[in-house]
Design an enzyme around this catalytic site. Structure first.
Site, short mmCIF file in Angstrom:
data_model
loop_
_atom_site.label_atom_id
_atom_site.label_comp_id
_atom_site.label_asym_id
_atom_site.label_seq_id
_atom_site.Cartn_x
_atom_site.Cartn_y
_atom_site.Cartn_z
CG ASP A 221 -2.15 -0.96 0.89
OD1 ASP A 221 -2.57 -1.05 -0.28
OD2 ASP A 221 -2.63 -1.61 1.84
CG ASP B 36 -7.39 -4.32 -0.93
OD1 ASP B 36 -7.78 -5.43 -1.34
OD2 ASP B 36 -7.66 -3.91 0.20
N1 GLY Z 1 -7.04 -1.97 1.77
C1 GLY Z 1 -7.73 -2.40 2.92
C2 GLY Z 1 -9.18 -2.09 2.90
O1 GLY Z 1 -9.76 -1.74 1.91
O2 GLY Z 1 -9.77 -2.19 3.96
#
Ligand code: GLY
Length: 372
Positions: A92, A153
């Protein structure tokens, strides 16, 4: 009922007023989810750390409020320190550095912030597993072996790689992003347009092992935020590469998402819950992410083809504004009724900073007719 232009302007004014106010209490910190009306704070290496500076930059660009800019710059300084922690980082970095360092580089021509973005892109590229053609999501958190795990994600982290390739005129980063996106298209996206949250591969051979529920209800359910990440992420991959397969994937996931919305256009936290209609929490963050993704998709298509996506985004955003914003409450969050991780009871039915971010991002696109 107000006419269309009025509600957008009103909603935007509400955002500006609220962010001006909460910027005093939140300051240069990293809000995550709201508890008892106040945002809990995360460390700078947490996946959510870019959303608050990202939100400050969105409002700054419309208001030129220097105080917001200064807070965003302070946040970037702290986020960039996490590059030296290294072990605590994860895929991320795309959200974290895209919304802080890259914005700062673009808006202030800050060369040091650009270097932070490029370092983060190198870290993300370093997570690529060539055997399976995927970017590994997380370190071995909680002692669990995550070496073969990829998650939906990550489609939203690929723009960091596309950006880096353009910046240094070298295709390596883009090629990694494309291989990952191709793997996701093949292994995560189902025939009906729903998506898995997590797919596990053998990290040595690259062979697909299984899909697991992750933050969704079950392995074969349809976590609504996962669908929103996929919709928006594939649209962005199409924007950066022009590959039509990504456009078709974005459209397919968008169709699934829109066809499964309840009457107020804000999804339950999973689209395949056993008792979907009664008492289950919504996820307003999924709605906000999808709205911004739909506007992205519309902007990439000829006007007539994009019209339906734009209309759907407007319906979602209007419902969020009228039914989900924290007008009467003094909650620090903008958007009520988001759901972080239902099964673990983490931030259920409460504001989440990324819901706020994508709500404001989408509203700004709508207000400015698609201009970002
Ligand atoms: N990337 C983690 C979520 O969407 O909660």
């Amino acid at each position: 009922m107000n006419n269309k232009a009025n509600w957008i302007e009103e909603a935007w004014q509400q955002v500006v007023t609220k962010i001006d106010r909460t910027s005093y209490s939140i300051g240069a910190s990293f809000p995550n989810g709201s508890r008892d009306g106040r945002y809990t704070k995360s460390p700078a290496h947490d996946w959510v750390s870019g959303f608050w500076p990202g939100l400050l930059w969105l409002v700054y660009q419309e208001t030129q409020n220097e105080r917001l800019k200064d807070l965003a710059v302070q946040c970037e300084r702290e986020i960039s320190q996490s590059l030296w922690e290294f072990d605590s980082l994860h895929h991320d970095v795309g959200f974290m550095f895209g919304l802080s360092s890259i914005n700062q580089y673009k808006l202030l021509q800050d060369e040091e912030a650009k270097r932070h973005g490029l370092m983060a892109a190198s870290l993300l590229a370093g997570r690529f597993n060539p055997a399976g053609g995927f970017i590994r999501a997380w370190p071995n958190w909680g002692g669990e072996d995550h070496s073969g795990w990829a998650i939906i994600d990550c489609m939203m982290n690929l723009p960091l790689l596309y950006w880096a390739s353009r910046e240094i005129a070298d295709p390596r980063y883009r090629l990694i992003a494309e291989i990952h996106a191709d793997t996701v298209l093949r292994e995560f996206v189902l025939a009906d347009g729903s998506v898995h949250h997590i797919v596990c591969f053998d990290p040595e051979t690259g062979e697909r092992i299984t899909a697991i529920a992750g933050q969704g209800y079950a392995a074969d359910s349809a976590w609504s935020r996962g669908a929103a990440w996929a919709l928006y992420g594939f649209a962005l991959s199409f924007a950066y590469t022009g590959k039509v397969t990504y456009l078709l994937a974005a459209k397919k996931v968008a169709r699934f998402f829109l066809d499964h919305l309840p009457a107020d256009f804000v999804p339950y936290w999973d689209f395949r819950l056993p008792a979907e209609d009664e008492g289950m929490p919504r996820d307003s963050s999924a709605a906000a992410i999808a709205a911004s993704g739909l506007l992205e998709l519309a902007s990439l298509l000829p006007e007539a083809d994009g019209r339906e996506y734009k209309r759907s985004a407007e319906s979602i955003l209007r419902s969020l504004y009228e039914n989900y914003t924290a007008r009467e409450s003094d909650d620090e969050g903008l958007l009520l009724h988001a759901t972080g991780y239902f099964a673990e009871d983490i931030y259920v039915d409460t504001p989440l900073i990324f819901g706020d971010y994508y709500y404001v991002e989408a509203l700004r696109k709508l207000k400015n007719n698609g201009r970002k």
